[in-house]
Each structure stands twice: as C-alpha cells, then as structure tokens.
Design a protein around this motif. Structure first.
Motif, PDB file in Angstrom:
ATOM      1  N   CYS A  69       0.867  -1.185   0.000  1.00  0.00           N
ATOM      2  CA  CYS A  69       0.000   0.000   0.000  1.00  0.00           C
ATOM      3  C   CYS A  69       0.899   1.229   0.000  1.00  0.00           C
ATOM      4  O   CYS A  69       0.703   2.145  -0.787  1.00  0.00           O
ATOM      5  N   ARG A 108       3.611  -2.295  -7.470  1.00  0.00           N
ATOM      6  CA  ARG A 108       3.337  -1.038  -6.755  1.00  0.00           C
ATOM      7  C   ARG A 108       4.619  -0.826  -5.961  1.00  0.00           C
ATOM      8  O   ARG A 108       4.679  -1.040  -4.760  1.00  0.00           O
ATOM      9  N   LYS A 115       0.175   9.034   0.129  1.00  0.00           N
ATOM     10  CA  LYS A 115      -1.108   8.403   0.414  1.00  0.00           C
ATOM     11  C   LYS A 115      -2.230   9.414   0.600  1.00  0.00           C
ATOM     12  O   LYS A 115      -2.094  10.372   1.358  1.00  0.00           O
ATOM     13  N   PRO A 116      -3.385   9.172  -0.057  1.00  0.00           N
ATOM     14  CA  PRO A 116      -4.569   9.978   0.251  1.00  0.00           C
ATOM     15  C   PRO A 116      -5.124   9.505   1.594  1.00  0.00           C
ATOM     16  O   PRO A 116      -5.024   8.318   1.909  1.00  0.00           O
ATOM     17  N   GLU A 236       0.445   5.695  -7.372  1.00  0.00           N
ATOM     18  CA  GLU A 236      -0.553   6.765  -7.467  1.00  0.00           C
ATOM     19  C   GLU A 236       0.180   8.088  -7.637  1.00  0.00           C
ATOM     20  O   GLU A 236       1.037   8.446  -6.825  1.00  0.00           O
ATOM     21  N   GLY A 267      -6.169   8.359  -7.879  1.00  0.00           N
ATOM     22  CA  GLY A 267      -6.910   7.653  -6.827  1.00  0.00           C
ATOM     23  C   GLY A 267      -8.387   8.001  -6.857  1.00  0.00           C
ATOM     24  O   GLY A 267      -8.823   8.955  -7.514  1.00  0.00           O
ATOM     25  N   ASP A 268      -9.155   7.182  -6.129  1.00  0.00           N
ATOM     26  CA  ASP A 268     -10.606   7.377  -6.105  1.00  0.00           C
ATOM     27  C   ASP A 268     -10.997   8.727  -5.495  1.00  0.00           C
ATOM     28  O   ASP A 268     -12.029   9.286  -5.833  1.00  0.00           O
ATOM     29  N   ARG A 269     -10.162   9.261  -4.618  1.00  0.00           N
ATOM     30  CA  ARG A 269     -10.506  10.524  -3.961  1.00  0.00           C
ATOM     31  C   ARG A 269     -10.141  11.762  -4.772  1.00  0.00           C
ATOM     32  O   ARG A 269     -10.527  12.859  -4.429  1.00  0.00           O
ATOM     33  N   LYS A 291      -8.763   4.872 -10.586  1.00  0.00           N
ATOM     34  CA  LYS A 291      -9.448   4.056  -9.593  1.00  0.00           C
ATOM     35  C   LYS A 291     -10.929   4.412  -9.654  1.00  0.00           C
ATOM     36  O   LYS A 291     -11.293   5.598  -9.611  1.00  0.00           O
ATOM     37  N   ARG A 322     -12.848  -0.751  -7.817  1.00  0.00           N
ATOM     38  CA  ARG A 322     -12.725  -1.157  -6.399  1.00  0.00           C
ATOM     39  C   ARG A 322     -14.041  -0.781  -5.759  1.00  0.00           C
ATOM     40  O   ARG A 322     -14.221   0.265  -5.158  1.00  0.00           O
ATOM     41  N   ASP A 351      -9.392  -4.152  -8.410  1.00  0.00           N
ATOM     42  CA  ASP A 351      -8.706  -3.987  -7.123  1.00  0.00           C
ATOM     43  C   ASP A 351      -9.698  -4.464  -6.062  1.00  0.00           C
ATOM     44  O   ASP A 351     -10.614  -3.725  -5.694  1.00  0.00           O
ATOM     45  N   HIS A 354      -9.512  -2.346  -1.832  1.00  0.00           N
ATOM     46  CA  HIS A 354      -9.766  -1.045  -1.208  1.00  0.00           C
ATOM     47  C   HIS A 354     -11.183  -0.793  -0.726  1.00  0.00           C
ATOM     48  O   HIS A 354     -11.396   0.106   0.071  1.00  0.00           O
ATOM     49  N   GLU A 396      -2.855  -5.411  -2.982  1.00  0.00           N
ATOM     50  CA  GLU A 396      -1.852  -4.972  -2.007  1.00  0.00           C
ATOM     51  C   GLU A 396      -1.351  -6.206  -1.277  1.00  0.00           C
ATOM     52  O   GLU A 396      -2.120  -6.920  -0.627  1.00  0.00           O
TER      53      GLU A 396
END
Ligand code: PEP
Ligand code: MN
Length: 447
Positions: A69, A108, A115-116, A236, A267-269, A291, A322, A351, A354, A396
């Motif tokens: 991760c 990865r 990291k978000p 990411e 990323g998803d965010r 993502k 995900r 994925d 997550h 991960e």
C-alpha cells in the motif's frame, strides 16, 4: 474551453489531498533539484507497457499489479524488495500456466510513497496533529515535528525509488527471474499452506516442459523470454509537485512522460472532473489508471475518458474498479455498459482490496480474504456476462509473513492479526494468501 496543458497547468485547478508546504522557498529548491535528477524510466519503456496493456484490454494478455500500500523509508531493505518480487513472479507463473496468456507484471514499487487519507488530521487523547500522508511528505511518528510536511523528503523518496528500481532491474535480467528458478521462488514459511504443494507441482511441470524443450534442441538458456522478465512499476500520482518535477519531454517526439514510473494512476478521492490530478495526467503520454469506486457515475467516467484519452488510444487507460464485494454487482455493469456505448477502449482491472476494509473489535483495519475473493469472482462473472474482458487484478501484498488480512487457507483470525501486523497503511495479503489468490484467479481465467 480547453486549457493549454503544461507540466504545471494543474496548479490552476482544485487539488485535494496535497500537503500544504509552509516553506515555499524550500519547496521550490527541492523541485528544482528533482528536475535535474535522472529520469527513473524511459519513454520507450512506458510505450511498451502501453502496448502490453492494450493487449490486456483486448483479451490477449492479463495484468498483474501488486505490491505495498505504501513503501516506507524504515522498511527499505533489499530482502523485502526481493521477497515481494519473488511472490509476484510466483503469482505470474501460476497465472501464465493457467491462462496461457502473457502476464504483464507491474509492481506497486519504486515510487509508492504518497497516500490519500480519509481525514486530514488525527487525534490521540487531547492532541490533534496532521495525518501521515506517506513518507515522501511527512513522518508517521505522532509528534508535531514528524507530521510537519517537509519537501526534502521527496529527494529521499526519489533516491529510494532509484535504488529499488535498480534492484528490480538487476533481479529481472541478472538470472534471478530465470524460469529454471521457478522452484526457488517459494518461501520456507509458506510450507504450511496447501497452496504451496500445488505450486511445487506446477513448478515441476514447468521444469519438465523446459527439459522437454531442451531435449528437442531448443536451449532455454538462449531464449531471452525464459531467462529474464519484463517488470514495470506504477504508483498513485498523488504528490503533484514531485510528479511535475519528474515530467520530462521525450527528445524524440516532444511528448511529455511522467518518468517517476511506467504507469501512474489517479486515486478514487482525486479523480473528480476538473481536478488538478486529472489535469496533470491528461498531458503525459504514459499509460494511466483511474481508480473507480462506487461513487463514480457512468457519465462522469465517460467525461473522464474523453479528457484523458481523446485519441482513444488502446492501452492508454486502465480502469481499476474497487467497488466492494457488496456493491460490485450494482455498480460495475453500468460502467461497462457506458464505456461500450461510447466506444472507448479500456483495460479493465479489479482492485478487490480497497472497498473491502473492516475494523476489528480491537480497532485494527483488516480485509477479510473471503470478501476479496468474492469481489474478484463477481468481477470475472460480470465481465463475462457483459461481453467485456476482465483484463487484470491489482492487489496490495507483501512477500513478508505478515498477518494483516483475515482468512485464507492458513486461516488468520481477528485475534491473530496483532501477531505480525506491520503495515503503515492498508492491510496486505501475505505471501501464502497472494499465492492462493493467484490460483483462484488462474482458475477463473483458464475457464
Ligand atoms: C491505494 O491504492 O492505496 C488507494 C488509496 O486506493 P483508492 O484510491 O482506490 O482508495
Ligand atoms: Mn492502499
């Protein structure tokens, strides 16, 4: 209006999840220094990966993307890199054997440092401090000094990435990844797992096949594809000042490439329309990932594809879904239908990690192995039903013998998690669980 892309055009857009550096002069000095560092990857390698991902999109290859991760400064060790690499090789051997497809191998690794976070700060007792955002940004220790965002950490992340990639490249081409070594990629601690026996049997069959080839006069030692492995890296692309400094124009074509890794994802965010992250990725020519979580509406996805892949190039976009084992049935089919309706070519990837996170009674974050498997199984079944190709998986994992995800053939219970729970961020599959997953994915792919 379409804005003109430049490596810094993202700075005019809404950026979420980025640190607020207080010392702007220090930030400028670091990014200037980074921009004079060697690129970690070359444009030609990123183009080769794009071609391979295009093959995976079309059903003629399969993507295996796996690794930590978050990489960290404290866990940086050649043995850890080797152990993760060899589990990825084992997984790939299982998948190749079962599917008879070329497996596109991507770690990865060598760059996964930012990291978000779900909350910008963290409170213990009556102390509230900024959240840890990955080792390229701040330190995980719970002190004000450690949590302060320090741009100089980007230089350390760059040099650790360079050393990691060098080690991966040496193992890929220096004999370690030779298919004759397929037996030796097994870890001693995996012997308790029933899947280790299956792996040994498969490795024997591969050895027999090599003996057979040799007896027929094809010397495996002279076949580069049996002696070496193509191994790619991805992470990411969260920390945009870093990614901007690593964006370089290809002297041959003038196209910009992100040279911090072969593959970069959003990323998803941070994948909302108009985001700084989408703006940055729009202008680099690498293969890129998006993502896709349950909140992504089909129309938004189509708009993102129009922005990121206006020329509709195969292999350019990998959609890493995900959704969670409970939501994939509801949310994946409409995305597949929208992409097909609009005629976009994408590579689908699952994925299953997550959106399958739960907290144990004692407060540890974990992922039940059966939910991970359920999401992967449903991913295959849904793609088969929709007539699209399930082109890859993204997990991960680590080559270490950790206890972070519950379940698996050597069952880890909620109580057993604390034995070897070492992750700095999300819970990872251990080597035995990774191999077990590879066998199950192989079965589905081979059908
Ligand atoms: C991740 O891959 O570590 C991650 C944060 O994923 P996502 O953006 O899908 O939540
Ligand atoms: Mn994660």
């Amino acid at each position: 209006m379409t804005r003109r892309w430049t490596p810094d055009s993202w700075q005019a857009c809404e950026a979420r999840q980025l640190p607020d550096y207080d010392d702007k002069a220090a930030l400028a000095a670091v990014t200037q220094q980074l921009s004079t560092q060697p690129p970690l990857v070359f444009a030609g390698e990123a183009r080769e990966l794009k071609r391979s991902l295009g093959e995976a999109g079309a059903g003629r290859a399969f993507l295996l993307q796996a690794g930590d991760c978050a990489e960290t400064f404290v866990n940086f060790h050649p043995d850890a890199i080797r152990d993760t690499f060899r589990v990825i090789l084992q997984m790939a051997a299982v998948l190749t054997y079962a599917s008879k497809l070329p497996i596109v191998k991507m770690g990865r690794m060598a760059g996964q440092f930012a990291k978000p976070r779900s909350a910008p700060s963290e409170t213990h007792g009556d102390v509230t401090l900024p959240a840890w955002r990955g080792d390229s940004i701040n330190d995980i220790a719970f002190t004000a000094e450690a949590r302060h965002a320090d741009p100089a950490r980007m230089l350390r992340a760059h040099s650790q990435s360079a050393a990691t990639l060098n080690h991966l490249r040496a193992m890929s081409s220096g004999g370690y990844a030779n298919l004759r070594e397929v037996q030796s990629w097994t870890h001693a601690f995996m012997n308790q797992s029933p899947w280790a026996d299956r792996y040994r049997a498969l490795a024997d069959r591969i050895g027999d096949a090599l003996d057979f080839m040799e007896a027929c006069g094809i010397d495996p030692r002279t076949q580069p594809s049996l002696q070496t492995v193509r191994f790619f890296t991805g992470h990411e692309a969260l920390l945009l000042p870093y990614e901007q400094a690593m964006a370089r124009a290809d002297p041959a074509t003038g196209e910009y490439f992100g040279t911090s890794a072969h593959f970069l994802w959003v990323g998803d965010r941070t994948r909302f329309e108009g985001s700084a992250h989408i703006e940055f990725l729009r202008g680099i020519a690498n293969p890129i990932g998006i993502k896709c979580g349950p909140s992504l509406a089909p129309d938004t996805l189509v708009a993102l594809l129009d922005t990121l892949n206006p020329k509709r190039e195969a292999g350019r976009i990998t959609l890493i879904t995900r959704m969670g084992s409970d939501l994939i049935g509801r949310h994946l089919p409409p995305l597949i239908a929208a992409v097909a309706r609009e005629g976009h070519e994408v590579t689908w990837c699952s994925d299953p990690m997550h959106a399958n996170v739960v907290r144990t009674a004692s407060g540890l974050k974990t992922r039940p192995f059966d939910r991970i498997l359920t999401e992967v199984k449903d991913y295959f079944a849904i793609h088969r039903a929709e007539g699209s190709f399930p082109g890859g998986v993204h997990v991960e994992m680590t080559g270490l013998d950790v206890t972070e995800c519950t379940g698996g053939a050597v069952a880890i219970t909620a109580d057993g998690l604390s034995d070897r729970y070492h992750t700095h961020c999300d819970p990872r599959l251990n080597a035995a669980q990774s191999l077990e997953l590879a066998f199950l994915v192989g079965e589905m792919l081979g059908q």
